[in-house]
Design a protein around this motif. Structure first.
Motif, short mmCIF file in Angstrom:
data_model
loop_
_atom_site.label_atom_id
_atom_site.label_comp_id
_atom_site.label_asym_id
_atom_site.label_seq_id
_atom_site.Cartn_x
_atom_site.Cartn_y
_atom_site.Cartn_z
N LYS A 156 -54.89 -6.99 13.43
CA LYS A 156 -54.97 -5.43 13.49
C LYS A 156 -53.92 -5.22 14.97
O LYS A 156 -54.10 -4.01 15.21
CB LYS A 156 -56.15 -5.55 14.83
N ILE A 157 -52.75 -6.27 14.97
CA ILE A 157 -52.16 -5.23 16.17
C ILE A 157 -50.69 -6.25 15.19
O ILE A 157 -49.50 -5.10 14.86
CB ILE A 157 -51.68 -6.55 16.83
N GLY A 158 -50.50 -6.16 14.01
CA GLY A 158 -49.41 -6.46 13.03
C GLY A 158 -48.42 -7.92 14.07
O GLY A 158 -48.76 -8.21 14.47
N TYR A 159 -46.90 -7.00 13.33
CA TYR A 159 -45.62 -8.20 14.31
C TYR A 159 -45.68 -8.17 15.65
O TYR A 159 -44.95 -6.73 15.78
CB TYR A 159 -44.59 -8.19 13.17
N ILE A 160 -45.57 -8.77 16.62
CA ILE A 160 -44.85 -9.20 17.75
C ILE A 160 -43.57 -9.79 18.35
O ILE A 160 -44.07 -11.50 17.36
CB ILE A 160 -46.49 -8.94 19.00
N ARG A 161 -42.71 -9.23 18.68
CA ARG A 161 -42.17 -9.99 18.83
C ARG A 161 -42.38 -10.82 19.90
O ARG A 161 -42.94 -10.16 21.24
CB ARG A 161 -40.38 -8.53 18.90
N TYR A 162 -41.15 -11.73 20.18
CA TYR A 162 -41.69 -12.70 21.29
C TYR A 162 -40.55 -13.68 21.70
O TYR A 162 -39.07 -13.92 21.21
CB TYR A 162 -42.31 -14.22 21.55
N ARG A 163 -39.96 -13.92 23.09
CA ARG A 163 -38.96 -14.58 23.75
C ARG A 163 -39.63 -15.93 22.74
O ARG A 163 -39.84 -17.15 23.65
CB ARG A 163 -38.84 -14.89 24.92
N ASN A 164 -37.78 -16.51 21.81
CA ASN A 164 -37.93 -17.61 21.42
C ASN A 164 -37.80 -19.18 22.43
O ASN A 164 -36.84 -19.33 21.79
CB ASN A 164 -37.28 -17.36 20.04
N SER A 165 -38.27 -19.40 23.65
CA SER A 165 -37.83 -20.10 24.41
C SER A 165 -38.05 -21.78 24.12
O SER A 165 -36.83 -22.45 24.13
CB SER A 165 -38.14 -19.89 25.43
N ARG A 166 -38.83 -22.34 23.02
CA ARG A 166 -39.07 -23.69 22.35
C ARG A 166 -39.23 -23.36 20.87
O ARG A 166 -40.18 -22.38 20.68
CB ARG A 166 -40.11 -23.88 23.77
N LYS A 167 -39.31 -24.43 20.17
CA LYS A 167 -39.81 -24.59 18.95
C LYS A 167 -40.75 -25.22 19.44
O LYS A 167 -41.67 -25.62 20.40
CB LYS A 167 -38.53 -25.90 18.54
N ILE A 168 -41.84 -24.75 17.96
CA ILE A 168 -43.42 -24.51 17.62
C ILE A 168 -43.23 -25.74 17.22
O ILE A 168 -42.61 -26.20 16.35
CB ILE A 168 -43.85 -23.56 17.13
N GLU A 169 -43.68 -27.43 18.07
CA GLU A 169 -43.97 -28.38 16.87
C GLU A 169 -45.56 -28.49 16.52
O GLU A 169 -46.68 -27.87 17.41
CB GLU A 169 -43.98 -29.59 17.88
N GLY A 170 -45.56 -28.99 15.86
CA GLY A 170 -47.12 -29.54 15.30
C GLY A 170 -47.64 -28.63 13.98
O GLY A 170 -47.13 -27.38 13.97
N ILE A 171 -49.54 -28.39 14.30
CA ILE A 171 -50.21 -27.25 13.01
C ILE A 171 -51.06 -26.45 13.89
O ILE A 171 -50.94 -27.03 14.94
CB ILE A 171 -50.98 -27.78 12.61
N PRO A 172 -50.13 -24.59 14.09
CA PRO A 172 -50.40 -24.23 14.83
C PRO A 172 -52.35 -23.69 14.46
O PRO A 172 -52.58 -23.96 13.46
CB PRO A 172 -50.28 -22.69 14.27
N LYS A 173 -53.43 -23.77 15.42
CA LYS A 173 -55.34 -24.10 15.29
C LYS A 173 -55.36 -22.81 15.63
O LYS A 173 -55.81 -21.85 15.25
CB LYS A 173 -55.28 -24.99 15.99
N ASN A 174 -54.83 -22.45 16.61
CA ASN A 174 -55.11 -20.75 17.46
C ASN A 174 -54.45 -20.37 18.28
O ASN A 174 -53.13 -20.93 19.01
CB ASN A 174 -56.88 -20.85 18.24
N VAL A 175 -55.05 -18.68 18.96
CA VAL A 175 -53.41 -17.85 19.72
C VAL A 175 -54.07 -17.38 20.86
O VAL A 175 -55.68 -16.67 20.22
CB VAL A 175 -53.24 -17.42 18.83
N THR A 176 -53.93 -17.43 21.82
CA THR A 176 -54.33 -17.01 23.40
C THR A 176 -53.46 -15.66 23.77
O THR A 176 -52.37 -15.97 23.74
CB THR A 176 -55.23 -18.16 24.16
N VAL A 177 -53.57 -14.75 23.54
CA VAL A 177 -52.89 -13.67 24.55
C VAL A 177 -53.83 -13.27 25.69
O VAL A 177 -54.99 -13.36 26.04
CB VAL A 177 -52.98 -11.95 23.20
N ARG A 178 -52.78 -12.96 26.82
CA ARG A 178 -53.07 -12.83 27.80
C ARG A 178 -52.09 -12.44 29.02
O ARG A 178 -51.29 -12.56 28.41
CB ARG A 178 -53.72 -14.28 28.73
#
Ligand SMILES: [Zn+2]
Length: 432
Positions: A156-178
């Motif tokens: 419902k928002i679409g693709y958002i850019r973010y500052r890629n400061s660290r590599k994501i590791e593991g399997i993403p389980k959920n996402v919180t926006v604040r």
């Protein structure tokens, strides 16, 4: 089954104006639903308490337990919450229009969890959520991470850019926006399977760490890392200047609001720099060492008390006497946590040893005395005359103590198994 661990990776989002508006609507709707349902529950609970009271008062019940049996305690389960949310959505159609239903459900689940904790006695009565204070919204599914392009897809928002400061590791389980003082953040919670402990760790790289004030830490091999205080000086000066200026501004004016916002941002930047530093140092250590020995210090997580909010930036930090100590304490606590989980991910070993007298013991002859430390930075043994950097001497003691701890442990194991003791004390089988 390997042990599972969860870790969150946080990134700053770079939304466009439309996306920002959508996020603001989402978090507003979630907060509204949370607070509305909490208010309902509160009312019901209040009525229940009043009924209890009145039954006791009028003699309809002779004891509290008897009264409890007569009154109907408000039922709290997931269904009642889901039903209440459904009703709320009918009453306030804007919730449907401006928000994603999954997010509302997650928020209501949070409220349910908070109540569960309260009834179990492990948490206080749930509080109303205020804007900017620890609220946000969570996607349990439907999001997609696209690291190569530094963007994340949120339903419902679409693709958002973010500052890629660290590599994501593991399997993403959920996402919180604040939303925080300086913008929007996304926190991606990932799951890891922990590696089993390395069965033959590289003991030559085992290292003891002495934590300090001027030097952040000193290793038993003589390397050290200075504290950040020097680097943070310019930023601290700016903060002090701004604080002095605020004193002369008119209360409630736009000027003072602007100044407070600026102050919050500066504090946040300082905290970010500190945190980056702790990550860098812990990553470096874990990369180079399989076995790390630290003192078993009683450090507490103090982040809550020292942190300021947007309305009150760093008000609690005012107690100047304890300031440095608490900041140091918090940094050490975080550092040990990072060290521990990074070692766990690698299969390395963290050993905690008794901190008693590590700084007063001579590494050469073992003599323990306060007089070995007449100067802060220099260790000078009054018995054998050995002279060294005080932190380095302490770090070596810490490392050696781990050896003794392991040795005692191994000896017990071997006694139980009736093996030849000589084998156990073979130097190659002893860590250190
Ligand atoms: Zn000595």
């Amino acid at each position: 089954m390997p042990e599972i661990m969860r870790l969150a990776f946080k990134y700053k989002l770079r939304p466009n104006r439309k996306q920002e508006q959508a996020m603001r609507n989402f978090s507003g709707c979630c907060r509204f639903a949370y607070n509305a349902l909490l208010a309902q529950e509160k009312e019901e609970y209040q009525e229940y308490l009043e009924e209890l009271e009145s039954r006791l008062c009028w003699g309809e019940a002779l004891s509290k337990d008897e009264a409890k049996a007569l009154c109907v305690k408000p039922k709290l389960n997931q269904y009642t919450f889901n039903y209440a949310l459904k009703k709320l959505k009918e009453e306030y159609p804007f919730l449907k229009e401006y928000c994603h239903s999954q997010l509302l459900q997650q928020k209501v689940m949070d409220l349910y969890e908070a109540f569960k904790k309260f009834f179990k006695g492990t948490g206080g009565y749930p509080k109303f959520k205020k804007r900017h204070s620890d609220d946000g919204f969570r996607y349990p599914q439907g999001f997609k991470t696209d690291e190569d392009n530094g963007r994340i897809f949120l339903p419902k928002i679409g693709y958002i850019r973010y500052r890629n400061s660290r590599k994501i590791e593991g399997i993403p389980k959920n996402v919180t926006v604040r939303e925080e003082a300086d913008g929007w953040y996304v926190s991606i919670q990932c799951e890891f399977a922990l590696k089993p402990e390395i069965s033959i760790p590289d003991i030559d790289t085992a290292v003891g760490i002495d934590m300090g004030v001027k030097r952040f830490l000193t290793l038993s091999d003589g390397n050290f890392i200075n504290n950040l205080e020097e680097k943070l000086k310019p930023l601290e000066n700016k903060i002090a200047l701004l604080q002095r200026r605020i004193k002369h501004k008119v209360k409630g004016s736009n000027n003072i609001k602007k100044a407070y916002l600026k102050l919050t941002l500066l504090h946040k930047r300082k905290a970010d720099i500190r945190n980056d530093f702790l990550h860098q140092v812990s990553t470096l250590l874990v990369k180079n060492h399989d076995v790390i020995v630290i003192e078993d210090l009683k450090v507490r997580n103090m982040s809550k008390s020292a942190k300021g909010s947007i309305a009150n930036p760093g008000k609690n930090v005012k107690a100047k006497a304890g300031l440095n100590r608490s900041i140091l304490n918090e940094a050490w606590h975080k550092f040990f946590t990072y060290l521990e989980y990074k070692l766990k991910l690698k299969g390395g070993i963290l050993i905690k040893v008794n901190p008693k007298n590590t700084s007063q013991t001579c590494i050469k002859c073992g003599h323990i005395s306060k007089d070995n430390r007449t100067e802060q930075a220099v260790f000078k043994c009054i018995k054998c005359g050995y002279e060294a950097n005080a932190d380095h001497n302490a770090a070596q003691n810490i490392l050696r103590r781990a050896g003794l701890a392991r040795m005692a442990c191994q000896a017990n194991l071997i006694r139980g198994r009736q093996q030849e003791p000589s084998e156990a004390y073979n130097s190659s089988s002893i860590v250190v």
